[in-house]
Design a protein around this motif. Structure first.
Motif, mmCIF file in Angstrom:
data_model
loop_
_atom_site.group_PDB
_atom_site.id
_atom_site.type_symbol
_atom_site.label_atom_id
_atom_site.label_comp_id
_atom_site.label_asym_id
_atom_site.label_seq_id
_atom_site.Cartn_x
_atom_site.Cartn_y
_atom_site.Cartn_z
ATOM 1 N N ARG A 19 0.818 -1.214 0.000
ATOM 2 C CA ARG A 19 0.000 0.000 0.000
ATOM 3 C C ARG A 19 0.852 1.264 0.000
ATOM 4 O O ARG A 19 0.334 2.353 -0.234
ATOM 5 N N GLY A 20 2.118 1.121 0.295
ATOM 6 C CA GLY A 20 3.011 2.264 0.339
ATOM 7 C C GLY A 20 4.287 1.894 1.068
ATOM 8 O O GLY A 20 4.422 0.791 1.617
ATOM 9 N N TRP B 69 -2.651 7.877 6.237
ATOM 10 C CA TRP B 69 -2.176 7.568 4.881
ATOM 11 C C TRP B 69 -3.317 7.187 3.951
ATOM 12 O O TRP B 69 -3.269 7.484 2.750
ATOM 13 N N ASP C 173 -3.937 8.958 0.372
ATOM 14 C CA ASP C 173 -3.939 8.217 -0.884
ATOM 15 C C ASP C 173 -5.313 8.084 -1.514
ATOM 16 O O ASP C 173 -5.434 7.548 -2.624
ATOM 17 N N ARG D 234 5.591 11.415 0.197
ATOM 18 C CA ARG D 234 4.143 11.379 0.002
ATOM 19 C C ARG D 234 3.427 12.124 1.116
ATOM 20 O O ARG D 234 2.377 12.723 0.914
#
Length: 295
Positions: free
Chosen positions: A37-38, A282, A286, A132
């Motif tokens: 997912r990251g 997060w 996202d 990010r």
């Protein structure tokens, strides 16, 4: 300082050297469960190391994130020069930018704990496109609380005139009465903490202390950052005043996670609750534009 409660590597985690444009850094690299997912880059605090995040790596991995905790320049297993210039704010920020690039995963989520938050703020300001999002974990703008400022001043002065072993003994005494009281360390953990201290460069400890004592507020810099900002801290935080962190979140429009029952190191004491807060932030970062992630 943060003290890990176990030195056992979580599943899917390996210790390795991360080769960057600014030299090698020793990291703990945890691969996610299922689809990624990251990627998260974790910067430790004053007198700390990558092991401060051991309890957090497993929950982050279970949540689907690759999590990479790093020993900064001159910290623990990562070598560093003796000179003062290597530990100035910009130099450390450039290191974090190089670490993010070497992970080769596009913009990464950046998390800085305590002193690591000061480095993370500088890195995000220097190269916002490398990240990010930015999470300041038990860290913020403004000055650290007076007891911690006194402790840092005393530590820096002692390192300038006393053998490192003598200073270590004093640090142990202070920590038993400070923000992370002794909880019955095992011989293995006691040996690790001493080894970490002895391996960390005096110049790194002095430089990090100098930055912690900086009077610069930094709120305007955070407000100007073109990336999502998150403050995460324990309700019983004592290095930065919780009221100051709350006010900084209000002034910057940042997302906020306050962890009940946690002190200065929720990464050690409350890793699952912290992971839930990080992952929730997060997910908002996202989410496609116009899509709400609110429950």
């Amino acid at each position: 300082m943060s003290k890990p409660r176990s030195l056992v590597l979580p599943p899917r985690t390996r210790a390795r050297r991360l080769e960057t444009a600014r030299g090698p850094f020793v990291v703990l690299d945890a691969e996610p469960v299922g689809g990624r997912r990251g990627t998260v880059l974790l910067l430790p605090g004053y007198t700390g190391s990558k092991e401060d995040f051991l309890a957090l790596l497993g929950p982050l991995s279970e949540a689907g994130y690759r999590a990479v905790a790093v020993d900064g320049r001159g910290q623990n297993d990562t070598p560093g020069p003796r000179g003062r210039a290597a530990y100035r704010r910009k130099a450390l920020a450039l290191d974090a930018v190089a670490q993010a690039a070497a992970l080769d995963d596009g913009p990464v989520h950046l998390v800085g704990h305590s002193f690591g938050g000061l480095v993370a703020r500088a890195a995000a300001a220097l190269a916002p496109g490398a990240f990010r999002s930015l999470t300041l974990l038990s860290s913020g703008p403004g000055r650290v609380a007076r007891p911690q400022r006194i402790r840092v001043r005393v530590l820096r002065a002692a390192l300038a005139v006393l053998p490192k072993e003598r200073v270590w003994q004093a640090v142990c005494w202070l920590d038993s009465r400070g923000e992370e009281p002794d909880t019955g360390d095992t011989p293995e953990l006691t040996a690790f903490l001493r080894r970490r201290w002895m391996r960390t460069r005096i110049a790194q400890l002095a430089g990090a202390g100098r930055l912690l004592l900086d009077r610069q507020d930094g709120t305007e810099q955070l407000t100007a950052l073109p990336l999502p900002l998150h403050f995460a801290y324990g309700a019983d935080e004592m290095v930065w005043a919780p009221a100051d962190l709350s006010a900084a979140a209000d002034r910057t429009g940042a997302h906020r996670t306050v962890i009940a029952g946690a002190g200065h190191s929720p990464n050690v004491s409350h890793p699952q609750e912290l992971t839930d807060g990080l992952a929730g932030f997060w997910e908002r970062v996202d989410a496609p534009a116009g899509v709400s992630t609110a429950p």
